[in-house]
Write an enzyme that holds these catalytic residues in place. Structure first.
Site, short mmCIF file in Angstrom:
data_model
loop_
_atom_site.label_atom_id
_atom_site.label_comp_id
_atom_site.label_asym_id
_atom_site.label_seq_id
_atom_site.Cartn_x
_atom_site.Cartn_y
_atom_site.Cartn_z
N SER A 155 0.86 -1.19 0.00
CA SER A 155 0.00 0.00 0.00
C SER A 155 0.89 1.23 0.00
O SER A 155 2.08 1.16 0.35
CB SER A 155 -0.88 -0.01 1.27
N TYR A 168 -2.10 -1.71 10.24
CA TYR A 168 -2.07 -1.88 8.78
C TYR A 168 -0.76 -1.36 8.21
O TYR A 168 -0.09 -2.03 7.41
CB TYR A 168 -3.27 -1.13 8.19
#
Length: 271
Positions: A155, A168
């Site tokens: 990401s 995350y």
């Protein structure tokens, strides 16, 4: 069918919908056969609905409509025994394994003081240990096929760090280190290893409930809002934008691309 992935077999986790389904369809369009794995079960701490068996069946239908073979199995990347059985079964049916796309993951949104030990562990178990499980259980199959490609879906958060996504961000950053370590160790087997770093992607993960939560935390911390801004004037990319990069990185066109963190982020990590 001829295409950029013709003759290859690709394993994709989190394949029931969203980016995973998009990757499967795009790869099939380029000639790949697919091993599709998804838990199809509720995920802890998330604000968006889980993928379902019907979603995975939809991926199967779309791939088969492209006249490609697909083996779809419900398995959780945290469950090594179940995951191994799914991978081994897929390879047995399709004959080989050439590419692995470790895509399965979850996202949660909270301020630092809201991160419980349970939330922290659950996110890392899925987004980091699940990636490791996927890769480790696949490597011998790639070696047996004479080499191939491993792509870990990270990401923008894995490169720049983003507030309110602490577990995350930690997991997505860690798989960059995993990628770089594996890239050199597996090079002797002609296996390339890379990461892909999208900005926000238009999927159910970015649901109305997720947006509402982001609105709450950014209203309290408005100075941090620019960190989520893309350089190109688009709020999010489409799954197909990430899938285009997946096809390139797993194809022979990228035969010398390894240990590389590729962005499809509309400039987010440079903004």
């Amino acid at each position: 069918m001829t295409g950029r992935l013709s003759g290859k077999v690709m394993l994709i986790t989190g394949a029931a919908r969203g980016q995973g389904r998009s990757h499967a369809i795009r790869a099939a369009r380029e000639g790949a056969d697919i091993i599709a794995v998804d838990a199809c079960a509720p995920m802890p701490h998330t604000r968006y609905p889980p993928a379902t068996s019907e979603d995975l069946a939809g991926t199967v239908k779309e791939v088969e409509a492209l006249d490609r073979r697909i083996v779809a199995v419900e398995a959780d990347v945290r469950d090594r025994q179940g995951l191994k059985a799914a991978i081994d079964n897929g390879v047995s049916q399709l004959g080989r394994l050439d590419a692995v796309v470790a895509n399965a993951g979850i996202i949660t949104i909270q301020e630092w003081h809201e991160v419980t030990p349970e939330l922290w562990q659950d996110v890392l178990d899925i987004n980091l240990t699940g990636v490791w499980n996927t890769v480790q259980l696949s490597i011998q199959h790639l070696v047996d096929s004479g080499g191939g490609s491993i792509l870990l879906i990270s990401s923008a958060a894995g490169l720049k760090g983003l507030p309110f996504f602490h577990p995350y961000t930690a997991a997505k950053s860690a798989i960059v280190g995993l990628m770089r370590s594996l890239a050199f160790e597996l090079a002797e087997h002609n296996i390339r290893v890379n990461t892909l770093h999208p900005t926000g992607v238009q999927t159910l993960m970015n649901s109305d409930a997720s947006f509402a939560r982001m609105g709450e935390v950014l209203a309290k911390h408005p100075r941090l809002a620019p960190m989520f801004t893309n350089g190109i004037d688009v709020p999010m990319i489409e799954p197909e934008d990430a899938s285009n990069a997946v096809v390139f990185l797993t194809s022979d066109e990228a035969r010398y691309v390894t240990a590389h963190a590729m962005t499809v982020d509309a400039g987010n990590t440079q903004y």
